[in-house]
Motif scaffolding. Structure first.
Motif, mmCIF file in Angstrom:
data_model
loop_
_atom_site.group_PDB
_atom_site.id
_atom_site.type_symbol
_atom_site.label_atom_id
_atom_site.label_comp_id
_atom_site.label_asym_id
_atom_site.label_seq_id
_atom_site.Cartn_x
_atom_site.Cartn_y
_atom_site.Cartn_z
ATOM 1 N N ASN A 100 0.704 -0.933 -0.017
ATOM 2 C CA ASN A 100 -0.228 0.110 0.175
ATOM 3 C C ASN A 100 0.797 1.421 -0.268
ATOM 4 O O ASN A 100 0.239 2.009 -0.270
ATOM 5 C CB ASN A 100 -1.053 -0.502 1.406
ATOM 6 N N TRP A 106 -2.098 -2.606 -4.299
ATOM 7 C CA TRP A 106 -2.652 -1.906 -3.474
ATOM 8 C C TRP A 106 -4.225 -2.779 -2.174
ATOM 9 O O TRP A 106 -4.705 -3.447 -3.902
ATOM 10 C CB TRP A 106 -3.378 -0.463 -3.975
ATOM 11 N N ARG A 117 -7.442 6.217 -3.519
ATOM 12 C CA ARG A 117 -6.269 6.065 -3.543
ATOM 13 C C ARG A 117 -5.799 6.383 -5.092
ATOM 14 O O ARG A 117 -4.620 6.950 -5.925
ATOM 15 C CB ARG A 117 -5.629 4.611 -3.623
#
Length: 122
Positions: A100, A106, A117
């Motif tokens: 991450n 991710w 994100r």
């Protein structure tokens, strides 16, 4: 719903159907990569579609799958609650934490978190 490419936060994402087939082999991962070549930059796979071996790092399956995505320069997002798996493995917790922090793989709880994100990465 079937797997479909969607624009999310300005990025083309192959959003995989939670009811789709399990990703249980390297070939299954390559099939998703092939589907992404229709224009996606990210593949969002529900955690529920990943074979249990993915979350047991001793099998090396997670590493094989993740390496395929890196080799093909596609980002992989594992979407969903993996807290049960995390509670059972400190190695998996470390992998998720390190992944991450980088840009290729991710682990996110839902598609809204993926959107966040993606916005932060652009």
């Amino acid at each position: 719903m079937s797997d479909q490419i969607q624009e999310r936060a300005g990025v083309q994402v192959l959003v995989c159907d939670p009811a789709g087939p399990t990703v249980a082999t390297e070939q299954d991962a390559l099939d998703l990569i092939g589907a992404a070549f229709a224009g996606a930059q990210v593949v969002a796979v529900p955690a529920s579609r990943l074979d249990e071996r993915f979350f047991s790092l001793g099998t090396r399956f997670a590493g094989e799958v993740m390496q395929k995505f890196v080799n093909y320069r596609l980002r992989l997002a594992v979407v969903g609650d993996i807290s049960t798996h995390l509670s059972e493995s400190s190695a998996l917790r470390a992998l998720v934490h390190e992944s991450n922090k980088a840009g290729h793989i991710w682990f996110v709880p839902d598609l809204d978190a993926l959107d966040d994100r993606l916005r932060a990465a652009s």
